[in-house]
Design an enzyme around this catalytic site. Structure first.
Site, PDB file in Angstrom:
ATOM      1  N   TYR A  57     -14.584  20.119 -14.423  1.00 49.97           N
ATOM      2  CA  TYR A  57     -15.814  20.313 -13.485  1.00 49.97           C
ATOM      3  C   TYR A  57     -16.784  18.240 -14.600  1.00 49.97           C
ATOM      4  O   TYR A  57     -16.099  17.675 -15.216  1.00 49.97           O
ATOM      5  CB  TYR A  57     -16.403  20.693 -15.383  1.00 49.97           C
ATOM      6  CG  TYR A  57     -17.999  20.878 -15.261  1.00 49.97           C
ATOM      7  CD1 TYR A  57     -18.690  21.459 -14.542  1.00 49.97           C
ATOM      8  CD2 TYR A  57     -18.948  20.535 -16.530  1.00 49.97           C
ATOM      9  CE1 TYR A  57     -20.561  22.255 -14.356  1.00 49.97           C
ATOM     10  CE2 TYR A  57     -20.324  20.693 -16.318  1.00 49.97           C
ATOM     11  CZ  TYR A  57     -21.074  21.775 -15.332  1.00 49.97           C
ATOM     12  OH  TYR A  57     -22.061  21.680 -15.358  1.00 49.97           O
ATOM     13  N   ASP A  96     -21.425  27.782 -15.577  1.00 48.39           N
ATOM     14  CA  ASP A  96     -21.046  26.444 -15.594  1.00 48.39           C
ATOM     15  C   ASP A  96     -21.132  26.554 -17.738  1.00 48.39           C
ATOM     16  O   ASP A  96     -21.869  27.073 -17.612  1.00 48.39           O
ATOM     17  CB  ASP A  96     -21.255  24.928 -15.023  1.00 48.39           C
ATOM     18  CG  ASP A  96     -21.488  25.184 -13.911  1.00 48.39           C
ATOM     19  OD1 ASP A  96     -20.149  25.512 -13.295  1.00 48.39           O
ATOM     20  OD2 ASP A  96     -21.999  24.474 -13.307  1.00 48.39           O
ATOM     21  N   GLU A 139     -22.413  30.526 -10.855  1.00 44.62           N
ATOM     22  CA  GLU A 139     -23.805  29.843 -11.124  1.00 44.62           C
ATOM     23  C   GLU A 139     -24.326  29.604  -9.375  1.00 44.62           C
ATOM     24  O   GLU A 139     -25.294  28.702  -9.459  1.00 44.62           O
ATOM     25  CB  GLU A 139     -23.499  28.268 -11.792  1.00 44.62           C
ATOM     26  CG  GLU A 139     -24.810  27.913 -12.035  1.00 44.62           C
ATOM     27  CD  GLU A 139     -24.487  26.609 -13.031  1.00 44.62           C
ATOM     28  OE1 GLU A 139     -25.366  25.609 -12.641  1.00 44.62           O
ATOM     29  OE2 GLU A 139     -23.950  26.625 -13.771  1.00 44.62           O
TER      30      GLU A 139
END
Length: 458
Positions: free
Chosen positions: A313, A109, A8
């Site tokens: 995350y 992600d 990403e």
């Protein structure tokens, strides 16, 4: 075989390459964009970092004329996708590299937006190369190695869910912005913006502001007394707050006549105060902003800590650690951090059990530390956020706090008063999570029939 990995962001690309190559990766530039290369198990890999969404969803230029195109027309118009002008070099690099590889691995992600970011980039690159998906919740060696050894298929339904949200945002925002602006006559730089999220948020702010400005305070009175039985303590009238000033003054006058009070009853109770639930994004941001940061600053730092491999995350609704998450393993890593003493204490427990929140999801675990860090590695607010996440994790695997509450009923000049005491018998999780302050109120030992001295009624 030659493989391309798409992440990403460039920072994530660099870390993935570092982990998978055991820090033997080489960096080169393609169309002015950094690309990391290495060999692994006989295969060649290239890792390219995107910049979040590099593809825009918007209406064709012919719909930009507000005087010629009505808001209603926007509802039925078909938007188009095109590469963000500022990301054209990234797309050029993606196309160039994709042409010469045998397989592409999307390693963005693991959520709706991440799935869409990868899928739309590949679609715009117009490549038909085989696709695989690497799913992970932390940029640690163990998670990355596991993700790339267990590659899955791309979830196009998940990407479509994000694309649908994107489309609704565009149609809602564009059509209603145009409608409201035209109806109010506010055009040009003074147009009125409407959005699926911003407008309800604005409505909440306006509602709250009206409540504040229109609030009419109602006077009330509280009657209390300073008492002494060896030590001073305070009691308040059992009526609580008085709306009637005359009634409050009458109760105060009676209390002032008394030289001593009489203990009518004492009750003592103990309870367990359970540890807080693991962090989801909402609670994490709420707690972090108490440290003097804005929500955007908090998430920026959290995302940096994630890509640097220090925390998991940071975008998740989950408040239940999955069974696959090794709580003991995290504590063992933390023994090499500034929290070594705390981690060793918690490892010494007979069993390590975590608290649970109300929501359990299968995408990402609650936010937690994934590697040890020291103050010399993380400076300023980066350390503050890491410490908050780590202490929250420690609290969730710590035992309950045990407290005692004492309620003393008193008679002061024939008026009913009450005094409440609170003390912590065993700190439990509070020892590891100092952000929840708890003020102890200690009362002298009393029993029914005791007559503490009345020092002052007020």
């Amino acid at each position: 075989m030659r493989r391309l990995i798409i992440s990403e962001k460039n920072h994530a690309a660099q870390r993935i390459a570092l982990i998978l190559s055991n820090n033997t990766q080489k960096r080169r530039s393609v169309a002015g964009v950094p690309v990391f290369e290495f060999s692994r198990n006989g295969d060649d890999y290239l890792v390219l970092g995107l910049r979040g969404h590099i593809v825009e969803l918007d209406y064709p230029d012919k719909f930009n004329d507000w005087s010629a195109v009505s808001p209603k027309d926007l509802i039925y118009a078909k938007p188009e996708k095109k590469v963000d002008p500022s990301a054209k070099k990234i797309m050029t690099a993606l196309k160039d590299i994709a042409f010469g590889v045998d397989e592409i691995i999307i390693a963005t992600d693991f959520d709706r937006e991440g799935e869409l970011i990868g899928v739309e980039a590949i679609q715009q690159a117009d490549t038909k190369k085989p696709l695989k998906r690497a799913r992970f919740s932390a940029l640690t060696k163990w998670e990355i190695e596991k993700a790339f050894s267990e590659l899955t298929e791309v979830d196009y339904k998940l990407a479509s869910a994000a694309e649908t949200r994107q489309l609704i945002d565009l149609v809602w925002g564009a059509s209603l912005t145009r409608f409201i602006s035209l109806a109010s006559g506010q055009l040009g730089k003074d147009f009125l913006s409407v959005g699926r999220v911003q407008s309800p948020t604005l409505a909440l702010i306006v509602k709250r502001e009206k409540e504040v400005t229109e609030f009419e305070p109602t006077p009330y009175w509280v009657v209390s007394a300073n008492l002494k039985k060896g030590e001073e303590f305070r009691a308040t009238h059992k009526h609580g707050t008085f709306d009637d000033k005359d009634a409050a003054q009458a109760a105060l006058a009676n209390a002032k006549q008394a030289k001593t009070a009489t203990v009518k009853g004492v009750s003592v109770s103990e309870k367990d105060e359970y540890p807080p639930a693991p962090f989801n994004t909402t609670v994490f941001v709420a707690e972090a902003t108490k440290r003097g940061l804005t929500a955007s600053q908090v998430m920026k730092i959290a995302e940096d800590l994630y890509t640097d491999g220090y925390i998991s995350y940071p975008r998740t609704d989950n408040t239940v650690y999955p069974p696959s998450l090794s709580l003991k393993g995290i504590l063992e890593k933390l023994t090499k951090s500034e929290f070594s003493k705390e981690a060793e204490e918690l490892l010494a427990q007979e069993t390590i059990r975590a608290s649970r929140g109300k929501k359990s999801t299968t995408d990402h675990p609650p936010i937690h530390p994934v590697d040890a860090a020291t103050k010399s590695e993380l400076k300023g607010h980066r350390w503050d956020i890491y410490e908050l996440v780590t202490r929250r994790f420690l609290a969730t695997v710590a035992p309950s706090c045990h407290s005692e509450t004492t309620i003393v009923d008193l008679d002061v000049g024939n008026e009913p008063f009450v005094s409440e005491g609170y003390r912590i018998l065993f700190q439990g999780w509070r020892k590891y999570y100092p952000y929840y302050t708890s003020s102890e109120t200690l009362l002298p030992a009393m029993k029914e029939g005791d007559t503490p001295e009345v020092l002052k009624a007020l």
